[in-house]
Design an enzyme around this catalytic site. Structure first.
Site, PDB file in Angstrom:
ATOM      1  N   GLY A 198       0.839  -1.186   0.000  1.00  0.00           N
ATOM      2  CA  GLY A 198       0.000   0.000   0.000  1.00  0.00           C
ATOM      3  C   GLY A 198       0.873   1.234   0.000  1.00  0.00           C
ATOM      4  O   GLY A 198       2.063   1.150   0.316  1.00  0.00           O
ATOM      5  N   CYS A 243       5.395  -6.047   1.532  1.00  0.00           N
ATOM      6  CA  CYS A 243       5.746  -4.635   1.464  1.00  0.00           C
ATOM      7  C   CYS A 243       5.117  -3.851   2.629  1.00  0.00           C
ATOM      8  O   CYS A 243       5.469  -4.075   3.768  1.00  0.00           O
ATOM      9  CB  CYS A 243       5.348  -4.082   0.097  1.00  0.00           C
ATOM     10  SG  CYS A 243       6.195  -2.577  -0.276  1.00  0.00           S
ATOM     11  N   TYR A 244       4.131  -2.972   2.358  1.00  0.00           N
ATOM     12  CA  TYR A 244       3.477  -2.275   3.481  1.00  0.00           C
ATOM     13  C   TYR A 244       2.921  -3.300   4.470  1.00  0.00           C
ATOM     14  O   TYR A 244       2.938  -3.086   5.684  1.00  0.00           O
ATOM     15  CB  TYR A 244       2.361  -1.363   2.946  1.00  0.00           C
ATOM     16  CG  TYR A 244       1.542  -0.702   4.033  1.00  0.00           C
ATOM     17  CD1 TYR A 244       2.045   0.372   4.745  1.00  0.00           C
ATOM     18  CD2 TYR A 244       0.266  -1.173   4.350  1.00  0.00           C
ATOM     19  CE1 TYR A 244       1.297   0.976   5.752  1.00  0.00           C
ATOM     20  CE2 TYR A 244      -0.489  -0.577   5.346  1.00  0.00           C
ATOM     21  CZ  TYR A 244       0.034   0.494   6.048  1.00  0.00           C
ATOM     22  OH  TYR A 244      -0.711   1.081   7.038  1.00  0.00           O
ATOM     23  N   HIS A 254       7.754  -7.560  -3.829  1.00  0.00           N
ATOM     24  CA  HIS A 254       6.451  -8.008  -4.337  1.00  0.00           C
ATOM     25  C   HIS A 254       6.554  -9.351  -5.064  1.00  0.00           C
ATOM     26  O   HIS A 254       6.947  -9.374  -6.222  1.00  0.00           O
ATOM     27  CB  HIS A 254       5.886  -6.956  -5.302  1.00  0.00           C
ATOM     28  CG  HIS A 254       5.481  -5.702  -4.615  1.00  0.00           C
ATOM     29  ND1 HIS A 254       4.250  -5.550  -4.024  1.00  0.00           N
ATOM     30  CD2 HIS A 254       6.151  -4.551  -4.386  1.00  0.00           C
ATOM     31  CE1 HIS A 254       4.174  -4.349  -3.474  1.00  0.00           C
ATOM     32  NE2 HIS A 254       5.317  -3.725  -3.680  1.00  0.00           N
ATOM     33  N   GLU A 258       4.153 -11.009  -6.209  1.00  0.00           N
ATOM     34  CA  GLU A 258       3.051 -11.161  -7.155  1.00  0.00           C
ATOM     35  C   GLU A 258       3.338 -10.587  -8.537  1.00  0.00           C
ATOM     36  O   GLU A 258       2.622 -10.863  -9.485  1.00  0.00           O
ATOM     37  CB  GLU A 258       1.773 -10.523  -6.576  1.00  0.00           C
ATOM     38  CG  GLU A 258       1.777  -8.994  -6.456  1.00  0.00           C
ATOM     39  CD  GLU A 258       2.456  -8.465  -5.183  1.00  0.00           C
ATOM     40  OE1 GLU A 258       3.279  -9.196  -4.609  1.00  0.00           O
ATOM     41  OE2 GLU A 258       2.179  -7.320  -4.793  1.00  0.00           O
ATOM     42  N   SER A 271     -25.254  -8.396 -24.693  1.00  0.00           N
ATOM     43  CA  SER A 271     -24.750  -7.157 -25.282  1.00  0.00           C
ATOM     44  C   SER A 271     -23.863  -7.440 -26.489  1.00  0.00           C
ATOM     45  O   SER A 271     -23.545  -6.543 -27.247  1.00  0.00           O
ATOM     46  CB  SER A 271     -23.915  -6.415 -24.241  1.00  0.00           C
ATOM     47  OG  SER A 271     -22.720  -7.146 -24.005  1.00  0.00           O
ATOM     48  N   GLY A 272     -23.446  -8.678 -26.651  1.00  0.00           N
ATOM     49  CA  GLY A 272     -22.478  -8.984 -27.698  1.00  0.00           C
ATOM     50  C   GLY A 272     -21.088  -9.106 -27.108  1.00  0.00           C
ATOM     51  O   GLY A 272     -20.164  -9.607 -27.737  1.00  0.00           O
ATOM     52  N   GLY A 273     -20.901  -8.650 -25.867  1.00  0.00           N
ATOM     53  CA  GLY A 273     -19.598  -8.741 -25.212  1.00  0.00           C
ATOM     54  C   GLY A 273     -19.377 -10.116 -24.583  1.00  0.00           C
ATOM     55  O   GLY A 273     -20.296 -10.937 -24.512  1.00  0.00           O
ATOM     56  N   VAL A 274     -18.140 -10.334 -24.128  1.00  0.00           N
ATOM     57  CA  VAL A 274     -17.768 -11.636 -23.576  1.00  0.00           C
ATOM     58  C   VAL A 274     -18.556 -11.961 -22.303  1.00  0.00           C
ATOM     59  O   VAL A 274     -19.081 -13.062 -22.154  1.00  0.00           O
ATOM     60  CB  VAL A 274     -16.253 -11.649 -23.220  1.00  0.00           C
ATOM     61  CG1 VAL A 274     -15.835 -13.003 -22.684  1.00  0.00           C
ATOM     62  CG2 VAL A 274     -15.424 -11.281 -24.425  1.00  0.00           C
ATOM     63  N   ASP A 275     -18.648 -10.982 -21.387  1.00  0.00           N
ATOM     64  CA  ASP A 275     -19.222 -11.278 -20.075  1.00  0.00           C
ATOM     65  C   ASP A 275     -20.675 -11.745 -20.152  1.00  0.00           C
ATOM     66  O   ASP A 275     -21.045 -12.739 -19.530  1.00  0.00           O
ATOM     67  CB  ASP A 275     -19.139 -10.053 -19.151  1.00  0.00           C
ATOM     68  CG  ASP A 275     -17.729  -9.519 -19.076  1.00  0.00           C
ATOM     69  OD1 ASP A 275     -16.799 -10.278 -19.416  1.00  0.00           O
ATOM     70  OD2 ASP A 275     -17.553  -8.354 -18.702  1.00  0.00           O
ATOM     71  N   SER A 276     -21.481 -11.026 -20.930  1.00  0.00           N
ATOM     72  CA  SER A 276     -22.888 -11.422 -20.975  1.00  0.00           C
ATOM     73  C   SER A 276     -23.044 -12.743 -21.726  1.00  0.00           C
ATOM     74  O   SER A 276     -23.894 -13.566 -21.376  1.00  0.00           O
ATOM     75  CB  SER A 276     -23.760 -10.321 -21.584  1.00  0.00           C
ATOM     76  OG  SER A 276     -23.418 -10.084 -22.915  1.00  0.00           O
ATOM     77  N   LYS A 313     -11.536 -10.971 -15.256  1.00  0.00           N
ATOM     78  CA  LYS A 313     -11.801 -10.991 -16.695  1.00  0.00           C
ATOM     79  C   LYS A 313     -11.127 -12.177 -17.400  1.00  0.00           C
ATOM     80  O   LYS A 313     -11.745 -12.873 -18.199  1.00  0.00           O
ATOM     81  CB  LYS A 313     -11.310  -9.675 -17.297  1.00  0.00           C
ATOM     82  CG  LYS A 313     -11.657  -9.497 -18.753  1.00  0.00           C
ATOM     83  CD  LYS A 313     -13.009  -8.865 -18.873  1.00  0.00           C
ATOM     84  CE  LYS A 313     -13.430  -8.706 -20.302  1.00  0.00           C
ATOM     85  NZ  LYS A 313     -14.778  -8.157 -20.387  1.00  0.00           N
TER      86      LYS A 313
END
Ligand code: XMP
Length: 531
Positions: free
Chosen positions: A55, A82-83, A188, A190, A242-247, A387
């Site tokens: 942080g 770290c923090y 870090h 990660e 919607s045409g997007g990946v998520d929906s 995502k």
């Protein structure tokens, strides 16, 4: 439902999300809670280990974020990063001070104890020179590259701790209290720049927290499908496509669970790309045999957009009209009780470190507004996923790559890429230009390297010559960006001959355009979309 869980407490680091993702990549489920989450919530989450993120603060700042100290009394392993390391020291009796030299970026870590957290790291064995009271000795050390970003350092470690690694600038770059299973890293693990960061995290997750790698997309599908079935029973669910990946992934996952009880609604708002509506319909209907209602509402949307030039007004009109049409359609279906929505994990994390500037600068349309009037209950089967995990899920569900790897496309569609008034004629021009951009970008093999590539229709006309005639026509701008998450982006260095091809084709093939320009701005200070 998840047995083996790691909790990440967020203290505002830009890398917090990465920590959770790395844990999940090791097939162990992980969630991020804000640092000040109630202790009861931590207990009921029942983690097998806790990671304290980095942080921007210093533990001695007046408003420094501090966790509930009872997390150190739970008897479960804690890893501070770290923090998070300084915090651990501060909370349990160590001393933190400003580092003599702030350390940012690459550093060489010399491992002093490779028995557990830093075990099995294939680091270089290097001969080191050390000087104690004028006496120079040589000995071999394990050295590995890590990524640092800190201004404070541990001056005195808490009782029970021992240093397990150091750098030239930090005598305690990693420390451990093996009895209590508390570990802390100044760097870090990660980030990809830390050579063996994933191994270090895996040592923590598997050897120290004793987690089993059981969280896979297959198991996610199995448990989620069961949950959906139990919840929905014999009722009906609507889902806006919607045409997007998520929906699309939401719909396919819901369909796997409740088959024909799911009704998808796709609204053509008149500002979609060429062939978009058909493509979506084909995938869901022909490929997955789903119930889908397609509504051509383009005339209605264009009428509402008449004379509107303000980008935010365009967004609001399109968002509201969408909701209205969706409601009209959903009301026609008897017995609907639920609305399925493709909300992702970054949208539900309460902490603020994920909300980039674009979340507030532009009002993104959200189907959540539907619930108030319709009394529908919400189902969000992707709300635990990032995502990239949604793409993996889609693949596991057998969805075509073409759908999964699609560039993001904004809800207000071409309306915010037509600067000025949106008319049917201007939509037609942009649609043709946009199709050429995509075709050429795909042909060149660049599509998957880019975050987005598209055309923008400008509200100015310029003079040109075609044949022997003077023309006075529209200008199209090309936008192509590289980005990891859309929060920041750089303009893509598209090779000149590909740009040349795109420009030639647009000017030759799209009536009404006589000039093409290329946008070389990064975000920030520009944004990806022009409006
Ligand atoms: P900006 O233009 O803010 O875009 O840099 C960042 C990402 O968000 C998308 N975007 C939108 N998506 N509704 C959406 O659903 C919107 O109003 C909207 N505005 C921008 C943009 O395409 C990019 O991926």
């Amino acid at each position: 439902m998840h047995e083996e869980k790691i909790l990440v407490l967020d203290f505002g680091s830009q890398y917090t999300q990465l920590i959770a993702r790395r844990v999940r990549e090791s097939k162990v489920y992980s969630e991020i809670f804000p640092y000040n989450v109630s202790f009861d919530k931590i207990i009921s989450f029942s983690p097998k280990g806790i990671i304290l993120s980095g942080g921007p603060s210093s533990v001695y700042d007046k408003n420094a974020p501090l966790p509930d100290k009872r997390i150190f009394e739970l008897g479960i392993p804690v890893l501070g990063i770290c923090y998070g390391m300084q915090l651990m020291a501060y909370c349990i009796g160590g001393k933190v001070a400003k580092a003599a030299k702030r350390e940012y970026g690459r550093a060489e870590l010399i491992i002093d104890d490779d028995s557990d957290l830093l075990k099995g790291i294939k680091s270089e064995v290097r001969s080191q020179k050390s000087e104690v009271r004028g006496l120079v000795t040589r000995h071999s050390s394990l050295v590995t590259v890590v990524w640092m970003s800190h201004g404070d350092r541990i001056e005195e470690y808490p009782r029970g701790f021992k240093p397990i690694a150091h750098t030239d600038n930090s005598p305690v770059a990693a420390m451990a209290d093996k009895n209590r299973r508390f570990y802390a890293l100044q760097f870090h693990p990660e980030v990809v720049h830390t050579e063996h960061g994933s191994e270090i995290l895996r040592n923590f997750i598997f050897d120290i927290c004793k987690c089993k790698p059981e969280w896979t997309m297959k198991s996610f599908i199995e448990t989620t499908v069961e949950e959906i079935k139990n919840r929905v029973k014999n009722d009906k669910v609507v889902c806006a496509i919607s045409g997007g990946v998520d929906s699309a992934v939401t719909a396919v996952l819901m369909h796997r669970a409740i088959k024909k009880q799911l009704i998808c609604i796709f609204v053509d708002n008149g500002v979609l790309r060429t062939g978009e509506a058909k493509k979506v319909e084909n995938t869901l209907k022909k490929h997955f045999h789903m119930n889908i209602v397609c509504v051509d509402a383009s005339k209605r949307f264009l009428k509402k957009l008449k004379g509107v030039t303000d980008p935010e007004k365009k967004r609001k009109i399109i968002g509201n009209e969408f909701i209205r049409i969706f409601e009209e359609q959903a009301k026609k279906i008897k017995g609907v009780k639920y609305l399925a929505q493709g909300t992702l994990y970054p949208d539900v994390i309460e902490s603020t470190s994920f909300k980039g500037p674009s979340a507030t600068i532009k009002s993104h349309h959200n189907v959540g507004g539907l619930l108030k009037d319709m009394k529908l209950r919400l189902i969000e089967p992707l709300r635990e996923l990032f995502k990239d995990e949604v793409r993996i899920l889609g693949r596991e569900l057998g969805m075509p790559e073409e759908v999964l790897n699609r560039h993001p496309f904004p809800g207000p569609g071409l309306a915010i890429r037509i600067i000025g008034e949106v008319t049917e004629q201007r939509c037609g021009i942009l649609r043709k230009a946009d199709a050429i951009v995509l075709e050429e970008i795909k042909k060149s093999g660049l599509y998957n390297e880019l975050w987005q590539a598209f055309a923008v229709l400008l509200p100015i006309k310029t003079v040109g010559v075609m044949g022997d005639e003077r023309t006075y026509e529209n200008v199209v701008a090309l936008r192509a960006v590289k980005s990891v998450d859309g929060m920041t982006a750089d303009w893509a260095r598209i090779p000149y001959d590909i740009l040349g091809n795109i420009s030639n084709r647009i000017i030759n093939e799209v009536k009404g355009v006589n000039r093409v320009v290329f946008d070389i701005s990064s975000k920030p200070p520009s944004t990806i979309e022009w409006e």
